[in-house]
Every structure is written in structure tokens, then in C-alpha cells.
Scaffold this active site. Structure first.
Site, short mmCIF file in Angstrom:
data_model
loop_
_atom_site.label_atom_id
_atom_site.label_comp_id
_atom_site.label_asym_id
_atom_site.label_seq_id
_atom_site.Cartn_x
_atom_site.Cartn_y
_atom_site.Cartn_z
N ASP A 32 0.87 -1.30 -0.19
CA ASP A 32 -0.04 0.02 0.17
C ASP A 32 0.77 1.17 0.00
O ASP A 32 1.92 1.29 0.56
CB ASP A 32 -0.95 -0.01 1.34
CG ASP A 32 -1.98 1.03 0.91
OD1 ASP A 32 -3.28 0.40 0.86
OD2 ASP A 32 -1.86 2.12 1.03
N ASN A 88 -12.54 -3.12 2.80
CA ASN A 88 -13.70 -1.96 2.70
C ASN A 88 -14.82 -2.12 1.78
O ASN A 88 -14.31 -2.50 0.63
CB ASN A 88 -12.99 -0.67 2.59
CG ASN A 88 -12.09 -0.51 3.87
OD1 ASN A 88 -12.27 -0.79 4.87
ND2 ASN A 88 -10.97 0.31 3.52
N GLN A 95 -14.20 2.70 1.30
CA GLN A 95 -13.65 2.15 0.17
C GLN A 95 -13.45 3.13 -0.87
O GLN A 95 -14.53 4.16 -1.22
CB GLN A 95 -14.33 1.06 -0.47
CG GLN A 95 -13.83 0.25 -1.57
CD GLN A 95 -14.72 -0.70 -2.27
OE1 GLN A 95 -15.78 -0.93 -1.85
NE2 GLN A 95 -14.27 -1.30 -3.34
N VAL A 97 -11.28 2.63 -3.91
CA VAL A 97 -11.07 2.24 -5.19
C VAL A 97 -12.19 1.03 -5.28
O VAL A 97 -11.96 0.07 -4.68
CB VAL A 97 -9.59 1.50 -5.22
CG1 VAL A 97 -9.29 0.84 -6.62
CG2 VAL A 97 -8.68 2.56 -4.70
N HIS A 101 -10.66 -5.58 -3.26
CA HIS A 101 -8.89 -5.95 -2.95
C HIS A 101 -9.17 -5.86 -1.40
O HIS A 101 -9.96 -5.47 -0.71
CB HIS A 101 -8.29 -4.66 -2.97
CG HIS A 101 -8.63 -3.34 -2.52
ND1 HIS A 101 -9.81 -2.50 -3.21
CD2 HIS A 101 -8.45 -2.70 -1.53
CE1 HIS A 101 -9.92 -1.33 -2.28
NE2 HIS A 101 -9.26 -1.44 -1.43
N HIS A 103 -6.88 -5.72 2.32
CA HIS A 103 -6.01 -5.08 3.02
C HIS A 103 -5.17 -6.09 3.93
O HIS A 103 -6.22 -6.69 4.81
CB HIS A 103 -6.41 -4.07 3.80
CG HIS A 103 -6.79 -2.92 3.05
ND1 HIS A 103 -6.11 -1.66 2.84
CD2 HIS A 103 -8.18 -2.45 2.47
CE1 HIS A 103 -6.83 -0.67 2.29
NE2 HIS A 103 -7.95 -1.32 1.97
P1 5GP Z 1 -9.50 1.30 -0.10
O1 5GP Z 1 -9.92 2.68 0.61
O2 5GP Z 1 -10.35 1.27 -1.33
O3 5GP Z 1 -10.03 0.06 1.06
O4 5GP Z 1 -8.32 0.98 -0.36
C1 5GP Z 1 -7.35 1.57 -1.40
C2 5GP Z 1 -5.67 1.61 -0.82
O5 5GP Z 1 -5.21 1.75 -1.81
C3 5GP Z 1 -5.75 2.87 0.26
O6 5GP Z 1 -5.18 2.08 1.17
C4 5GP Z 1 -4.70 3.43 -0.54
O7 5GP Z 1 -3.42 3.87 0.24
C5 5GP Z 1 -4.08 2.58 -1.78
N1 5GP Z 1 -3.56 3.01 -3.00
C6 5GP Z 1 -4.29 4.38 -3.63
N2 5GP Z 1 -3.56 4.64 -4.73
C7 5GP Z 1 -2.44 3.65 -4.69
C8 5GP Z 1 -1.39 3.48 -5.63
O8 5GP Z 1 -1.24 4.32 -6.50
N3 5GP Z 1 -0.30 2.47 -5.35
C9 5GP Z 1 -0.55 1.99 -4.16
N4 5GP Z 1 0.73 1.15 -3.93
N5 5GP Z 1 -1.53 1.90 -3.38
C10 5GP Z 1 -2.58 2.74 -3.46
#
Ligand code: 5GP
Length: 121
Positions: A32, A88, A95, A97, A101, A103
Site C-alpha cells: 500500500d 472495505n 472504500q 477504489v 481488494h 488489506h
Molecule cells: P480502500 O480505501 O479502497 O479500501 O483502499 C485503497 C488503498 O489503495 C488505500 O489504502 C490506498 O493507500 C491505496 N492506494 C491508492 N492509490 C495507490 C497507488 O497508486 N499505489 C498503491 N500501491 N496503493 C494505492
């Protein structure tokens, strides 16, 4: 499925860089970019068909089981084998993205450092 590619699709396509820690035909795992724990990895099915874990569980339970299996192996390789697995699901739940996925959080998780809300960006 979303209309425009998510950040994870662009990482899978190598359009943007990421620190890839595992990859096979169906899954990619990356570090992440904003870690919330000493080890914070994302295990991402390559298909963009499923926006969240509920859709994945219904549409391809074997792939969900593979996500869990990869998470376990990564926690062994990168930490002590103990881990927290978080999906999430939905924007109000943090969430950001909309491509399913997991974590994988591991390594000396202190309660104050990892409030559930801390994963909401
Ligand atoms: P969500 O908030 O959708 O559950 O998790 C998305 C995760 O993707 C976040 O923890 C965020 O830090 C990570 N993330 C967003 N953009 C990027 C990226 O460009 N590269 C990487 N490695 N992680 C990302």
C-alpha cells in the site's frame, strides 16, 4: 465494473508503478502506498468484474478463497504469519477504489494505531 480503469487496473497493466510482492494469473499483491501498519499489503484479484468482496463471494468464491490464501502466505513471508484482513465495502465504509481488494495488515498492531476508521482515506 466501472467505466474508466481504476488505479489497480492501471497497476496490473503496468501503466503506473507499484511495489509488487506477489503475482500469478489471477491475483496481484502490492505494498500500500500509504501504509497503516508495519506491513500493509493489498491483495487484488486481476479481474475488474467485482467491485467489492460481496460481489466476489457471490460471483467467484474460489477466487475469494485464493485471496485469503495469498494473504496468509504473504503474512508469513513478510511478518510473523498473524494478520488482519480488511475489505472495505462501499464508499461510506472507507472504500476508495471500487475494484475488490483485501488489506493485509501485520506486524505489531497497536490498538491506537489501527482504529477501524484509519483505513478510510
Ligand atoms: P480502500 O480505501 O479502497 O479500501 O483502499 C485503497 C488503498 O489503495 C488505500 O489504502 C490506498 O493507500 C491505496 N492506494 C491508492 N492509490 C495507490 C497507488 O497508486 N499505489 C498503491 N500501491 N496503493 C494505492
Amino acid at each position: 465494473m466501472t467505466d474508466s480503469p481504476t488505479i489497480f487496473e492501471r497497476i496490473i497493466a503496468r501503466e503506473i508503478p507499484a511495489d509488487i510482492v506477489f503475482e500469478n494469473d489471477s491475483i496481484i499483491a502490492i505494498r500500500d502506498i500509504a501504509p497503516k501498519a508495519p506491513v500493509h499489503l493489498l491483495v487484488i484479484p486481476k479481474t475488474a468484474k467485482y467491485a467489492n468482496v460481496s460481489e466476489l463471494a457471490t460471483g467467484d468464491p474460489a477466487l475469494l478463497a485464493e485471496v485469503v490464501h495469498v494473504a496468509r502466505n504473504l503474512a508469513i513471508m513478510h511478518s510473523n504469519g498473524e494478520f488482519r484482513l480488511i475489505f472495505n465495502s462501499g464508499e461510506s465504509a472507507g472504500q476508495t477504489v471500487l475494484h475488490v481488494h483485501a488489506h493485509v495488515l501485520s506486524g505489531e498492531l497497536h490498538s491506537g494505531e489501527l482504529a477501524e476508521s484509519s483505513l478510510a482515506n
